[in-house]
Structures are given as structure tokens and as C-alpha cells.
Design an enzyme around this catalytic site. Structure first.
Site, short mmCIF file in Angstrom:
data_model
loop_
_atom_site.label_atom_id
_atom_site.label_comp_id
_atom_site.label_asym_id
_atom_site.label_seq_id
_atom_site.Cartn_x
_atom_site.Cartn_y
_atom_site.Cartn_z
N HIS A 1 1.82 -9.17 -2.97
CA HIS A 1 0.82 -8.10 -3.00
C HIS A 1 1.53 -6.74 -3.01
O HIS A 1 2.22 -6.37 -2.05
CB HIS A 1 -0.05 -8.24 -1.75
CG HIS A 1 -1.12 -7.19 -1.63
ND1 HIS A 1 -2.33 -7.27 -2.30
CD2 HIS A 1 -1.18 -6.06 -0.90
CE1 HIS A 1 -3.08 -6.23 -1.99
NE2 HIS A 1 -2.40 -5.47 -1.14
N ASP B 1 0.85 -1.20 0.00
CA ASP B 1 0.00 0.00 0.00
C ASP B 1 0.89 1.25 0.00
O ASP B 1 2.10 1.15 0.03
CB ASP B 1 -0.94 0.00 1.21
CG ASP B 1 -0.18 0.00 2.54
OD1 ASP B 1 0.93 -0.56 2.59
OD2 ASP B 1 -0.69 0.56 3.53
N GLU C 1 2.03 -10.32 1.16
CA GLU C 1 2.41 -8.93 0.94
C GLU C 1 3.92 -8.81 1.19
O GLU C 1 4.54 -9.74 1.72
CB GLU C 1 1.63 -8.00 1.90
CG GLU C 1 1.77 -6.53 1.53
CD GLU C 1 0.64 -5.64 2.05
OE1 GLU C 1 -0.33 -6.18 2.62
OE2 GLU C 1 0.73 -4.41 1.88
N ASP D 1 0.97 -17.83 -3.28
CA ASP D 1 1.68 -16.80 -4.03
C ASP D 1 0.71 -16.13 -5.01
O ASP D 1 0.83 -16.28 -6.23
CB ASP D 1 2.87 -17.42 -4.77
CG ASP D 1 3.68 -16.34 -5.48
OD1 ASP D 1 3.63 -15.17 -5.04
OD2 ASP D 1 4.36 -16.67 -6.48
O1 9MR Z 1 2.17 -6.54 9.70
C1 9MR Z 1 0.86 -6.17 10.13
C2 9MR Z 1 0.26 -7.33 10.87
O2 9MR Z 1 0.99 -7.58 12.06
C3 9MR Z 1 -1.19 -7.04 11.20
O3 9MR Z 1 -1.78 -8.19 11.76
C4 9MR Z 1 -1.94 -6.62 9.92
C5 9MR Z 1 -3.40 -6.26 10.19
O4 9MR Z 1 -3.51 -5.14 10.98
O5 9MR Z 1 -1.31 -5.50 9.34
C6 9MR Z 1 0.02 -5.76 8.94
O6 9MR Z 1 0.57 -4.59 8.43
C7 9MR Z 1 0.04 -4.10 7.22
C8 9MR Z 1 -0.34 -2.65 7.47
O7 9MR Z 1 -1.42 -2.61 8.36
C9 9MR Z 1 -0.69 -1.91 6.19
N1 9MR Z 1 0.37 -2.04 5.22
C10 9MR Z 1 0.66 -3.42 4.92
C11 9MR Z 1 1.11 -4.15 6.15
C12 9MR Z 1 1.57 -5.57 5.83
O8 9MR Z 1 0.51 -6.38 5.45
#
Ligand code: 9MR
Length: 721
Positions: free
Chosen positions: A532, A206, A589, A580
Site C-alpha cells: 500500500h 500516506d 503497507e 499482497d
Molecule cells: O503502525 C500503526 C499501527 O500500530 C496502528 O495500529 C495503525 C492504526 O492506528 O496505524 C499504523 O500506522 C499507520 C499510521 O497511522 C498512518 N500511516 C501509515 C501507518 C502504517 O500503516
């Protein structure tokens, strides 16, 4: 699934149903359907799971075999010519809970001969080909570090550094259709002004920028340099070693990269005169989730600053205090600026100790919610104490429950919400004024944690340091973080088993795992390639690139928190809950806090061990000449010549005194002694040693009786002629 957590231990890491709903928005609203015919990674084709990149000559070499056989099986290692060069028997391990597979382990560590194209065969199945060589991780070191340059916001990503497929215009510099990040308003009710928060790294797939995660990731990159530097190998991450635009500025490239984020983190600090001054805004991101794919400069969403949080403020304090320490030899003005920001952040966090970011704040960006910040206080206090030695920070360290808690190292590893372990790592490795016994206790806690990871690895067929219920969102980052703890334990004790443990986690990430898949793009025969990401979304639009080499997928997540994972992975064993697919943001991601420990670990693994492996050709020559000697004293002149082909940026010469000599003074170098070992480091003005150039410095010392000259020297860890 919920775990029962001891009082100080992190809450269960699988998300609650309410949070899960929020988390689904992370990509659920954002995602276009996968392109027709989009493929996911082919199933692993062989039962013999190896590190697909290979093994270090002096490192552990184990493979895992998926088999229903109960008895030991024979294994054969063949070289590229097909000749059997080693053979032996596997060790049956039986049912393996995390993978749901029945496993056996083949150990060919004793084979140290280098070569390309080795194949391991067990019971009729052959591994993919792999190498045994000392420079195995050189490319991964630079690729994993380059990930951060790719993720930069606010600067054009130039083809000359990344190749034309990955070049793109600067994102979020206020150029239409972008609406940020040069003058970003707060969310309604948060503030009534705008801030210039350009720069930094996009967090992941993102376009959000989050201070909590940014602080952790920056700290890890800077820490990777610190660790290498302590080992006398900092030059490997020095100036002109990485693909960054700041090459050639005299500053180690890894610090240049970290500075890009540090500058952003400091821009996120609430200015003086405003409510919450000194705190950090928790995050800045789009008002609503953008669709996939979308390059940063095409993002039309309004950007917003979210309410400051204590956790973000303390992450900034920790990263900025570390900056003050580590950047000082290169840029003292910047170090001062970092220290001032860190102090302000600390004071602001003390004044506002319970401003929590809510998990519910997940529209347009992730929440990074955290309602327990005692561990962030501990980490920030440790860094501020290491940077200043001041009693206010020492007291904050010693009065923290995390200073003595047995839970500072959780079995689930450290992470963005669990930072007590980082405080311990700082206090274990950076000299402070803590009593020696306290430092020894802290160091023992690091080795005890590492022993815990080793014990778990020994009990699992794939030698993974995480427990069976530890495969949550970003588990690959957790694995790499655990490896860091093992590597530091190795540094503290010199015991080989810790280095072996750290290296074996690399085997897991690079193919010795339940799926027989390397989770790092471009490193291995069968690798993740559809992570992602809004720009590297080739699976959605063939005109877009795949993630660049060196991008680590989040990894198996038994929480299945996205629709693709839920549809395709129902009933998966924890370590196999991965797909994947570009839309599986909860398993696939990329993120800065996962690539940072990968980069740390790759830099560590890329270092040549002092014994074993291929001895590098000497690229330095040293003369040590005693100029004056009297009853108990002497002066000596030391001359170092760079006989190698490349400039040495920042040097440290080390030797051992054979006769109990003690250094009492020096000129033209900073000289320190520990036991009989002496290290001489460059000054600010003689740090560059061009090919063919020499540098001389002097030492004054004491001796008793004989004054034998040292005979062996190392320059940045490598032996001189
Ligand atoms: O790494 C984060 C994980 O520990 C959480 O469970 C998740 C849901 O809140 O979010 C992950 O972080 C994401 C972030 O919120 C937004 N950018 C992408 C991150 C990786 O997926």
C-alpha cells in the site's frame, strides 16, 4: 481480542471496535477500486519454505516443511549442478498454532560451502533456489536503507540515485497544487500561527509525517550505525556507501539520512514564546485522506499541525539526545543543536506530562495515539543521561518504574507506543555513570528478553519470536525489532545463539513463513510487490512503479483492519492473515518504523563474522615499532596502510597486547583499552585513508618485564596483512 495486561505492560494491541472504525478511514475513504485484473500474490508453490535469498555460510540454515506426515522425512540439499551435497532427516513439529499448519524442520546448518542455486528437497517437494554466501545481505543493506531516501519529503528524488521509475519532484514544498509544508497552520484551536515543517520522511503509504514514529525510526537508523561502529564495522555505513545525495560529505551516509528526519523533527518543536513551547506537535498531515494513487507533489489537500503531545515531545527528546552523542565526531555544532532541542523537549514534557494524542484523531492521517508515556519518559531520560551524564537525567532514569520493571521487554516487542526497551538498550550498550551492578542488571534484562524470543522461536515450526496472538498491524516490524534485541544480546555476551536467532528472523521475513513469501520487495523468488503506497501503486495504475526493492510489508495482522483483508482473509490463522494487495493497508503497507529495523538487521547480517564465512582479502597492512622502552614504560609508533581499492572513511585499528601492556597515552589517534584489547580510532583530521595512503600514530604505555609487540591487527573489523 483483548489480552490482560500486567500493570506496566502495554494495552492489548488489537484495536477496539471504536478505534477500528477510525482505523478503517486510514485507507477506506482514500482508496480507489483495484484495477480490473489486479492480481494478488500467487499462493506459495512449494511446501519447503526457505529463506529465499539464502543463508550465510557460518549462520543457521533451517527450512520448514508443510506436511501432514507424522514421521521424520528425509531431506536432500542439491547444488546448482543437481548433485546432492548434504542430506539428513527432518524433525516433526506437529500442529503449529500461529500458522495453522502441520510442520517439520530440516536443519542443514553444517553445510557451509558457498554457492548459488542450492535447492532443498523433502518428500518430493523442492524449495525455490537459494544461495549460501557471505555477502548475501549486502544488497538488502543498501536497499532497505535506500527506502528512507525514497520516502523523503521536500526534496526531488533524483533518477541518478534511484533510477528513472522512482524519480519524482519534491513533495510538499509549497508548490501548487501542494499546500504545504513550508507554512502550515494548526488545526483550529491548536495555535494561531504557521510553521515551516518541510522535509522529513513520509511515514508510509500516506503523506503524513508523525513525530512519534519519526523519532523511533530515526533512532533505529542512528542506532544501527552506533552498533556497527561499536563492532568496528561502522565504515560499512560510512560516507559514500549508500544512495543518498549527501554522499562524499565526510559524514556516514546513514547519519545523513537520519539527519533529514532529525531536521524535520526539530522543526516540529513549538517555538519559544508560544503556549507549549518546547513540546513537539504530534503530527502534520492532510486535512482529509487523499485518494490512491497520488504522488506527493500532486497532493492538493490543506496540511495541518495537530496538537502537541507528551509522547511526541519525548520521542523527539530521545532522538535528538542520541543525535547529540553520535553526530558529535562529525559535526559538533549540529550535535549542540540537537542537545539543546532535546533538553528543551525534556523540560517541556516534564511541565506537560499528560498531553495525550487521542486515538480518535484519524481523519486524513493516522492517530498514533498513546495515553501511557512513562515508557517514553524512561527512554528519553536514558538518552539524555547517556548524552550528558547529568544527575537530573540519571535520577529520572533510576526513579522510573521502567528501570526495574520486569515488563520493560514485552513479549510483543518494542514499538512506537512501547519504548521502555529502547531505554534499556541504550543503558546496556552506551557507557554511563550508572553503578556497574545496575548496568549488569540492565544487560541481563536484555539477554533475558532475547532468551524469551529464542525460546518462542524454538517452540514454533517457523521460528518466529512473536507469540501466536502477536500478529497485529505491523507484525513484520515487531519480528525485526525482536531480532535487534537478540543481536544486542549477542554483542553483550558473545554467545552465538543470539546471532543465530537474529539471523533466523531474517529467514522468516524472507520466505520461511506460513505463506512461503518474502515480505521484502525484490529479495527472494516470490515476494510482496503490491504494498500500500500512494506512488508505488502499480497495481492501481500500470504506469506507476511497484515498491522499490527493499520495501518491507507490514505483514500478517489477525485484526483484519481493512476491507480487503476482511473480505479475503476471514478465518485466517494469525500468521497467514496477509494479502499482497495494494488496498490492504492493515496487512500490506510499508512504513518507516518497519523498514528501519529491517535496515538495522540487514546491516548487522551483512557484516562478515570474524570467524567462518569467506575470509575477505586483507586490505590493510600494519607496522608496529617500539621506539623507546625503559624499565616499565615504552612508546610505539603504529603505521597503517590502506592496501584496498577504496577509501576508508573513519578508521579503527584494533589489536591485543600479549604481555599485559597498558596504554597510558596516545597521539594522532584516540586510543582506548579494555582488558588486553586496544582500539585506536581516527582523529577528526586523519579520518580518511585513501587507497594506498598511510596514517601513523603513537602510543605510550607501561609494561612489566617483557614488552612483546602485538602480531595481529584489524582495521574496521577486518584482518590486516
Ligand atoms: O503502525 C500503526 C499501527 O500500530 C496502528 O495500529 C495503525 C492504526 O492506528 O496505524 C499504523 O500506522 C499507520 C499510521 O497511522 C498512518 N500511516 C501509515 C501507518 C502504517 O500503516
Amino acid at each position: 481480542m483483548h489480552r490482560t495486561a500486567p500493570p506496566l505492560l502495554r494495552r492489548p494491541l488489537h484495536l477496539s471496535a471504536a478505534l477500528l472504525t477510525g482505523a478503517l478511514l486510514l485507507g477506506g475513504l482514500a482508496t480507489a477500486p483495484a484495477a480490473e485484473g489486479a492480481s494478488t500474490t500467487a499462493a506459495a508453490t512449494t511446501a519447503v519454505r526457505v529463506n529465499q535469498v539464502g543463508y550465510l555460510p557460518d549462520g543457521p540454515k533451517r527450512a520448514t516443511v508443510v506436511t501432514t506426515a507424522a514421521q521424520a522425512l528425509g531431506w536432500q540439499l542439491r547444488n546448482a549442478a543437481g548433485t546432492v551435497v548434504a542430506s539428513g532427516s527432518t524433525v516433526p513439529r506437529g500442529a503449529d498454532a500461529p500458522s495453522g499448519q502441520s510442520l517439520q524442520v530440516a536443519d542443514f546448518s553444517s553445510h557451509r560451502e558457498t554457492g548459488n542455486g542450492y535447492v532443498l528437497t523433502v518428500d518430493g517437494s523442492s524449495s525455490v533456489p537459494f544461495d549460501i554466501r557471505a555477502n548475501l545481505y549486502d544488497t538488502l543493506r543498501s536497499d532497505a536503507m535506500a527506502f528512507f531516501h525514497h520516502q523523503r519529503s521536500g526534496i526531488a528524488i533524483d533518477a541518478s540515485l534511484v533510477g528513472s521509475a522512482y524519480a519524482r519532484p519534491a513533495g510538499h514544498l509549497g508548490v501548487a497544487p501542494n499546500k504545504g509544508d513550508t507554512s502550515v497552520p494548526c488545526q483550529a484551536t491548536v495555535c494561531d500561527y504557521t510553521r515551516d515543517v518541510r522535509g522529513g520522511w513520509y511515514d508510509a503509504g500516506d503523506h503524513g509525517k508523525y513525530v512519534v514514529n519519526g523519532g523511533l525510526s530515526t533512532w533505529l537508523l542512528v542506532n544501527s550505525f552506533e552498533r556497527a561502529d561499536r563492532a568496528g564495522k561502522g565504515a560499512a555505513l560510512g560516507d559514500s556507501t549508500l544512495r543518498v545525495p549527501e554522499r562524499g560529505n565526510g559524514v556516514p551516509d546513514v547519519l545523513d539520512e537520519a539527519r533529514w528526519e532529525l531536521d524535520f523533527l526539530m522543526r516540529m518543536q513549538v517555538p519559544e514564546g508560544k503556549p507549549y513551547a518546547g513540546m513537539a506537535f504530534h503530527k502534520i498531515h492532510d486535512a482529509a485522506w487523499t485518494g490512491m494513487p497520488m504522488r506527493p507533489e500532486q497532493d492538493p489537500q490543506p496540511r495541518e499541525l495537530h496538537r502537541p503531545s507528551t509522547a511526541a515531545t519525548l520521542n523527539l527528546a530521545a532522538a535528538a539526545a542520541q543525535c547529540a552523542r553520535v553526530f558529535r565526531p562529525y559535526d559538533s555544532a549540529y550535535a549542540d543543536r540537537c542537545l539543546s532541542a532535546a533538553r528543551q523537549a525534556w523540560s517541556a514534557a516534564r511541565a506537560n506530562p499528560a498531553v495525550y494524542a487521542p486515538d480518535s484523531d484519524s481523519t486524513g492521517g493516522g492517530p498514533y495515539g498513546d495515553t501511557r508515556v512513562t515508557d517514553e519518559f524512561y527512554w528519553a531520560a536514558a538518552e539524555l543521561y547517556a548524552a550528558t551524564g547529568e544527575s537530573v537525567y540519571r535520577d529520572a532514569v533510576t526513579s522510573s518504574p521502567w528501570h526495574t520493571s520486569a515488563d520493560a521487554f514485552s513479549p510483543y516487542g518494542f514499538g512506537w507506543a512501547d519504548t521502555a526497551a529502547l531505554g534499556r538498550l541504550v543503558l546496556a550498550t552506551v557507557p554511563t555513570g550508572l553503578p556497574a551492578a545496575d548496568t549488569a542488571r540492565i544487560r541481563s534484562s536484555v539477554t533475558a528478553a532475547a532468551d524469551g524470543y529464542l525460546a518462542r522461536m524454538a517452540a514454533q515450526g517457523y521460528a518466529v519470536p512473536v507469540p501466536a496472538d502477536g500478529y497485529f498491524w505491523g507484525s513484520n516490524g515487531e519480528v525485526a525489532n525482536d531480532a535487534i534485541v537478540m543481536a544486542v544480546a549477542g554483542e553483550l555476551t558473545g554467545e552465538a545463539r543470539y546471532r543465530a536467532g537474529a539471523l533466523e528472523t531474517m529467514d522468516y521475513l524472507l520466505g520461511r513463513n506460513a505463506l512461503g513469501l518474502s515480505y521484502v520487495t525484490g529479495h527472494g523468488e516470490t515476494t510482496s510487490q503490491n504494498q500500500h503506497h500512494r506512488f508505488w501503486a502499480h497495481q492501481l495504475d500500470p504506469s506507476l512503479p511497484r515498491p522499490p526493492a527493499g520495501s518491507l510489508a507490514g505483514g500478517p495482522n489477525s485484526g483484519l483492519q481493512d476491507p480487503v483483508a476482511q473480505e479475503k482473509l476471514a478465518g485466517c490463522a494469525p500468521a497467514a492473515c496477509y494479502i499482497d494487495h495494494v488496498d490492504s493497508y492493515s496487512t500490506n503497507e510499508v512504513a518507516i518504523n518497519w523498514n528501519a529495523p529491517l535496515a538495522w538487521l540487514a546491516a548487522y547480517a551483512a557484516e562478515r563474522a570474524s570467524t567462518g564465512g569467506e575470509p575477505p582479502a586483507a586490505s590493510c597492512a600494519v607496522t608496529y615499532r617500539v621506539d623507546n622502552a625503559w624499565n616499565t614504560g615504552f612508546t610505539a609508533n603504529v603505521t597503517v596502510r590502506n592496501t584496498g581499492p577504496t577509501a576508508v572513511e573513519g578508521w579503527q585499528l584494533a589489536w591485543t597486547y600479549p604481555g599485559g601492556q597498558r596504554v597510558t597515552g596516545s597521539w594522532n589517534a584516540t586510543v582506548t583499552q579494555s582488558g588486553s584489547t586496544v582500539g585506536a580510532r581516527n582523529t577528526d583530521w586523519n579520518r580518511t585513508l585513501a587507497p594506498g595512503a598511510t596514517v601513523s600514530f603513537g602510543v605510550q604505555g607501561t609494561h612489566s618485564g617483557a614488552n612483546p609487540s602485538p602480531t595481529a591487527f584489524t582495521l574496521n573489523g577486518d584482518a590486516c596483512a
